[in-house]
Design a protein around this motif. Structure first.
Motif, PDB file in Angstrom:
ATOM      1  N   THR A 119       0.846  -1.193   0.000  1.00 16.01           N
ATOM      2  CA  THR A 119       0.000   0.000   0.000  1.00 16.01           C
ATOM      3  C   THR A 119       0.887   1.251   0.000  1.00 16.01           C
TER       4      THR A 119
ATOM      5  N   THR B 212      -0.839  -0.438  -4.579  1.00 14.16           N
ATOM      6  CA  THR B 212      -1.959   0.466  -4.365  1.00 14.16           C
ATOM      7  C   THR B 212      -1.444   1.860  -4.047  1.00 14.16           C
TER       8      THR B 212
ATOM      9  N   VAL C  97      -6.661   4.642   1.089  1.00 21.24           N
ATOM     10  CA  VAL C  97      -6.976   3.676   2.154  1.00 21.24           C
ATOM     11  C   VAL C  97      -7.953   4.246   3.184  1.00 21.24           C
TER      12      VAL C  97
ATOM     13  N   VAL D 277     -11.578   0.664  -0.670  1.00 20.88           N
ATOM     14  CA  VAL D 277     -10.659  -0.426  -0.328  1.00 20.88           C
ATOM     15  C   VAL D 277     -11.329  -1.766  -0.612  1.00 20.88           C
TER      16      VAL D 277
ATOM     17  N   ASN E 185       1.878  -3.048   4.856  1.00 21.03           N
ATOM     18  CA  ASN E 185       0.992  -1.932   5.205  1.00 21.03           C
ATOM     19  C   ASN E 185       1.833  -0.672   5.349  1.00 21.03           C
TER      20      ASN E 185
ATOM     21  N   ALA F 284       1.097   2.486   3.630  1.00 20.23           N
ATOM     22  CA  ALA F 284       0.401   3.767   3.486  1.00 20.23           C
ATOM     23  C   ALA F 284       0.261   4.461   4.840  1.00 20.23           C
TER      24      ALA F 284
ATOM     25  N   VAL G 259      -7.492  -2.675   4.997  1.00 22.43           N
ATOM     26  CA  VAL G 259      -6.716  -3.552   4.113  1.00 22.43           C
ATOM     27  C   VAL G 259      -6.412  -4.877   4.812  1.00 22.43           C
TER      28      VAL G 259
END
Length: 252
Positions: free
Chosen positions: A8, A32, A61, A67, A86, A88, A119
């Motif tokens: 992300t 993403t 997000v 999402v 993870n 972001a 997520v």
């Protein structure tokens, strides 16, 4: 079959560095980010340079429905995710609590905590069904040590620290690895975002010492993800040599 990593916030900084490092290691990627044009450019570069498969999903997000819609639209073959990074996250403002902007607080909480949860909920269920997987959460030294005017940002990263520990316990019976990495000063767009695009103010944050680079962090994340099946790095703090604590930096 190639392994798959979902990253992300992949369009800049640590996320983009992770994309390069994991592609170089032979991972296919799901990237993403909020900016489709950046995702498209990065996907093209990675697929050509490393000969890997790359899927992209453009969403913020913070937006739970986006999402869910984007991730659930992925074909079954892309749900065989080995590593979720993870990444972001952001900081907005550097004000004492009494002067903080509501919008800054909401953006940090919605991105750093809620976005990570949105997520993780989807991907962790895929990992449970698949019988394998590794979730790596991007924390910060700010989640370990509160500093002046860091208040809400520090609180969000302390939440990541706590969520990481909770995930580790909850996913233990399913054989899913969970790790967190907590970097100190990393020279990326982080400070520019914190200071609303003020490049000069952001530059001063890193004056007089050598901070971590996004690549330093990405390579450490790959190390965490590539340990043998019986080894899990629960928690890792990564600092520049010149930085001892969140606020103790030796500048020359």
């Amino acid at each position: 079959m190639s392994k798959i990593a979902l990253i992300t916030g992949a369009t800049a900084g640590i996320g983009e560095a992770c994309a390069h490092v994991f592609a170089r290691a032979g991972f296919d990627l799901i990237l993403t980010g909020r900016r489709q044009e950046r995702l498209d450019g990065l996907a093209k570069k990675l697929s050509e340079q490393y000969n890997v498969g790359v899927a992209t999903c453009a969403f913020d997000v913070q937006d739970k429905e986006a999402v869910i819609a984007n991730l659930e639209s992925l074909p079954a073959v892309w749900r065989q995710i080995d590593v979720l990074i993870n990444n972001a996250g952001l900081s907005r403002g550097l004000d004492p609590i009494q002067n903080g902007a509501y919008s800054d607080w909401e953006t940090m909480i919605d991105t750093n905590i809620k976005g990570l949860l949105y997520v993780s909920k989807i991907v962790s269920n895929w990992m449970i069904n698949n019988g394998f997987g590794h979730i790596i959460n991007l924390g910060s030294i700010a989640g370990k040590e509160v500093y002046a005017n860091g208040n809400v940002y520090c609180a969000t990263k302390a939440a990541v620290d706590a969520l990481n520990k909770g995930m580790r316990i909850d996913l233990l019976p399913h054989g899913i690895k969970v790790s967190a990495i907590h970097p100190g000063a990393v020279e990326t767009e982080f400070s520019e975002v914190r200071f609303n695009g003020d490049k000069e103010r952001a530059k001063k944050v890193y004056e007089g010492f050598t901070p971590l680079s996004a690549l330093d962090v990405a390579e450490t994340i790959l190390f965490m993800a590539s340990r043998p099946a019986h080894v899990n790095i629960n928690d890792l703090v990564l600092m520049p040599t010149a930085q001892a604590t969140a606020t103790t930096i030796f500048r020359q």
